[in-house]
Design a protein around this motif. Sequence first.
Motif, PDB file in Angstrom:
ATOM      1  N   VAL A 123      36.792  37.985  53.910  1.00 50.44           N
ATOM      2  CA  VAL A 123      36.488  39.050  52.954  1.00 50.44           C
ATOM      3  C   VAL A 123      37.759  39.803  52.580  1.00 50.44           C
ATOM      4  N   GLU A 124      38.645  39.993  53.543  1.00 53.83           N
ATOM      5  CA  GLU A 124      39.916  40.671  53.264  1.00 53.83           C
ATOM      6  C   GLU A 124      40.732  39.908  52.222  1.00 53.83           C
ATOM      7  N   VAL A 125      40.732  38.585  52.306  1.00 55.65           N
ATOM      8  CA  VAL A 125      41.451  37.767  51.328  1.00 55.65           C
ATOM      9  C   VAL A 125      40.813  37.923  49.953  1.00 55.65           C
ATOM     10  N   ALA A 126      39.475  37.877  49.904  1.00 58.11           N
ATOM     11  CA  ALA A 126      38.774  38.039  48.625  1.00 58.11           C
ATOM     12  C   ALA A 126      39.064  39.414  48.020  1.00 58.11           C
ATOM     13  N   LEU A 127      39.085  40.447  48.846  1.00 58.86           N
ATOM     14  CA  LEU A 127      39.386  41.789  48.361  1.00 58.86           C
ATOM     15  C   LEU A 127      40.829  41.887  47.867  1.00 58.86           C
ATOM     16  N   ALA A 128      41.735  41.228  48.567  1.00 54.68           N
ATOM     17  CA  ALA A 128      43.140  41.240  48.143  1.00 54.68           C
ATOM     18  C   ALA A 128      43.281  40.611  46.762  1.00 54.68           C
ATOM     19  N   SER A 129      42.577  39.505  46.545  1.00 47.38           N
ATOM     20  CA  SER A 129      42.617  38.843  45.240  1.00 47.38           C
ATOM     21  C   SER A 129      42.024  39.737  44.164  1.00 47.38           C
ATOM     22  N   PHE A 130      40.897  40.357  44.460  1.00 49.53           N
ATOM     23  CA  PHE A 130      40.217  41.188  43.472  1.00 49.53           C
ATOM     24  C   PHE A 130      41.027  42.447  43.142  1.00 49.53           C
ATOM     25  N   HIS A 131      41.596  43.072  44.144  1.00 49.77           N
ATOM     26  CA  HIS A 131      42.416  44.262  43.913  1.00 49.77           C
ATOM     27  C   HIS A 131      43.656  43.930  43.076  1.00 49.77           C
ATOM     28  N   GLU A 132      44.245  42.770  43.333  1.00 49.72           N
ATOM     29  CA  GLU A 132      45.409  42.371  42.551  1.00 49.72           C
ATOM     30  C   GLU A 132      45.013  42.113  41.101  1.00 49.72           C
ATOM     31  N   LEU A 133      43.834  41.506  40.904  1.00 50.41           N
ATOM     32  CA  LEU A 133      43.354  41.294  39.538  1.00 50.41           C
ATOM     33  C   LEU A 133      43.132  42.630  38.832  1.00 50.41           C
ATOM     34  N   LEU A 134      42.479  43.573  39.504  1.00 51.28           N
ATOM     35  CA  LEU A 134      42.230  44.883  38.912  1.00 51.28           C
ATOM     36  C   LEU A 134      43.539  45.582  38.558  1.00 51.28           C
ATOM     37  N   ARG A 135      44.537  45.422  39.412  1.00 53.09           N
ATOM     38  CA  ARG A 135      45.840  46.043  39.158  1.00 53.09           C
ATOM     39  C   ARG A 135      46.477  45.468  37.896  1.00 53.09           C
ATOM     40  N   LEU A 136      46.448  44.148  37.766  1.00 54.12           N
ATOM     41  CA  LEU A 136      47.035  43.499  36.599  1.00 54.12           C
ATOM     42  C   LEU A 136      46.252  43.817  35.329  1.00 54.12           C
ATOM     43  N   GLU A 137      44.928  43.839  35.432  1.00 54.87           N
ATOM     44  CA  GLU A 137      44.104  44.162  34.274  1.00 54.87           C
ATOM     45  C   GLU A 137      44.394  45.584  33.792  1.00 54.87           C
ATOM     46  N   LYS A 138      44.538  46.503  34.737  1.00 53.00           N
ATOM     47  CA  LYS A 138      44.792  47.899  34.384  1.00 53.00           C
ATOM     48  C   LYS A 138      46.140  48.054  33.697  1.00 53.00           C
ATOM     49  N   ARG A 139      47.152  47.361  34.219  1.00 55.23           N
ATOM     50  CA  ARG A 139      48.481  47.441  33.623  1.00 55.23           C
ATOM     51  C   ARG A 139      48.492  46.845  32.212  1.00 55.23           C
ATOM     52  N   THR A 140      47.757  45.774  32.018  1.00 56.75           N
ATOM     53  CA  THR A 140      47.683  45.166  30.695  1.00 56.75           C
ATOM     54  C   THR A 140      46.998  46.096  29.703  1.00 56.75           C
ATOM     55  N   GLU A 141      45.904  46.729  30.132  1.00 54.14           N
ATOM     56  CA  GLU A 141      45.186  47.652  29.256  1.00 54.14           C
ATOM     57  C   GLU A 141      46.076  48.824  28.857  1.00 54.14           C
ATOM     58  N   LYS A 142      47.001  49.216  29.740  1.00 57.52           N
ATOM     59  CA  LYS A 142      47.912  50.323  29.446  1.00 57.52           C
ATOM     60  C   LYS A 142      49.149  49.862  28.676  1.00 57.52           C
ATOM     61  N   GLY A 143      49.245  48.541  28.464  1.00 63.48           N
ATOM     62  CA  GLY A 143      50.401  48.016  27.726  1.00 63.48           C
ATOM     63  C   GLY A 143      51.653  47.907  28.549  1.00 63.48           C
ATOM     64  N   LEU A 144      51.484  47.849  29.892  1.00 60.79           N
ATOM     65  CA  LEU A 144      52.633  47.745  30.792  1.00 60.79           C
ATOM     66  C   LEU A 144      52.895  46.290  31.146  1.00 60.79           C
ATOM     67  N   GLU A 145      54.118  46.013  31.559  1.00 59.63           N
ATOM     68  CA  GLU A 145      54.453  44.663  31.987  1.00 59.63           C
ATOM     69  C   GLU A 145      53.741  44.352  33.280  1.00 59.63           C
ATOM     70  N   THR A 146      53.183  43.157  33.376  1.00 60.97           N
ATOM     71  CA  THR A 146      52.387  42.797  34.538  1.00 60.97           C
ATOM     72  C   THR A 146      53.231  42.088  35.581  1.00 60.97           C
ATOM     73  N   ASP A 147      53.844  42.880  36.439  1.00 59.29           N
ATOM     74  CA  ASP A 147      54.568  42.282  37.565  1.00 59.29           C
ATOM     75  C   ASP A 147      53.577  41.714  38.537  1.00 59.29           C
ATOM     76  N   VAL A 148      53.940  40.648  39.203  1.00 61.72           N
ATOM     77  CA  VAL A 148      53.010  39.928  40.070  1.00 61.72           C
ATOM     78  C   VAL A 148      53.533  39.886  41.492  1.00 61.72           C
ATOM     79  N   ILE A 149      52.636  40.128  42.436  1.00 59.51           N
ATOM     80  CA  ILE A 149      52.995  40.006  43.845  1.00 59.51           C
ATOM     81  C   ILE A 149      53.168  38.531  44.191  1.00 59.51           C
ATOM     82  N   VAL A 150      54.234  38.209  44.897  1.00 62.85           N
ATOM     83  CA  VAL A 150      54.428  36.810  45.321  1.00 62.85           C
ATOM     84  C   VAL A 150      54.746  36.785  46.804  1.00 62.85           C
TER      85      VAL A 150
END
Length: 318
Positions: free
Chosen positions: A291-318
């Motif tokens: 579940v922690e892995v699934a939450l990590a994936s979902f939180h990262e998606l929400l972070r990227l979606e939010k940045r895109t909606e704000k017109g910010l560059e979508t840096d990605v965790i690697v």
Amino acid sequence: MSEVQKPVYGGQAVVEGVMFGGKHHTVTAVRRKDSTIVYYHIPRESKPAVNLLKKIPFLRGIVSLIQSSATGSKHLNFSTEQYEEEEGGEKIEEKKTETKESSKLSVWLGVAVIGVLSFLFGKLLFTLIPVFLAALTRPIFPGHMAQVLMESLFKLILLLIYIYLVSMTPIIKRVFQYHGAEHKVINCFESGKELTVANVQASSRLHYRCGSSFILFTVIVGMFVYMLVPIDPLWLRVVDRVLLIPVVLGISFEVLQLTNKVRDIPVLRYLGYPGLWLQLLTTKAPSDDQVEVALASFHELLRLEKRTEKGLETDVIV
């Protein structure tokens, strides 16, 4: 004022991880054996022609299926590569290499049940094999309706056997657990609860919008569609089944969407139950770590979606 509608998110289980997709991005999180979590990200490309097709009933399901297959295969490849790097090491023995290839094949076959990966090829096989099996029963069940019913029965039996066989492999059992984790996260989010491990674990592992439900609906919808076309001669029956695959897929997608929309209506919610019953086989209860892995994936998606909606560059965790 009308209530602001929540964005709709989908997902897919992969090897030792979960992929989630939103309006602008798809993200996969995979846990490696050293307990670290690695991410894979693909931005969604906006194509006006495709977006237009996705608004047309019965066509939008086929377009979504093709898109999901293309994107999902990339995420699955990423997860299997992570798995193979840790499992494989140096290729010392030929037998070990063969085992890896066999394992990789079982992964692809198993995840195909969960989502839509390799679904068109699988749909072709699961459409034609029952035709020939049903034709063998013509001395006992010669009528048109009886033949269609037998064909549908064989299709359902083959599907259940297929799921059972792939679920016997240890790696697919874990994929099914991640499938359960994916559903639990989506259900927790859609219920408005805080996204914690405890709240996610308390959520259902079944979801009306699941690809497993879609696959089962193709069996049910196909049965009604095939009632409208001839079954003789056999070659025409085969041709009809192949040509009707897009029709069955398109209608099944609309049925899936309908059952999801009416899931809160007391009587109509039962329309989606057959798909939920199949999910009892394709999902398993996940561990807290999963579940922690699934939450990590979902939180990262929400972070990227939010940045895109704000017109910010979508840096990605690697």
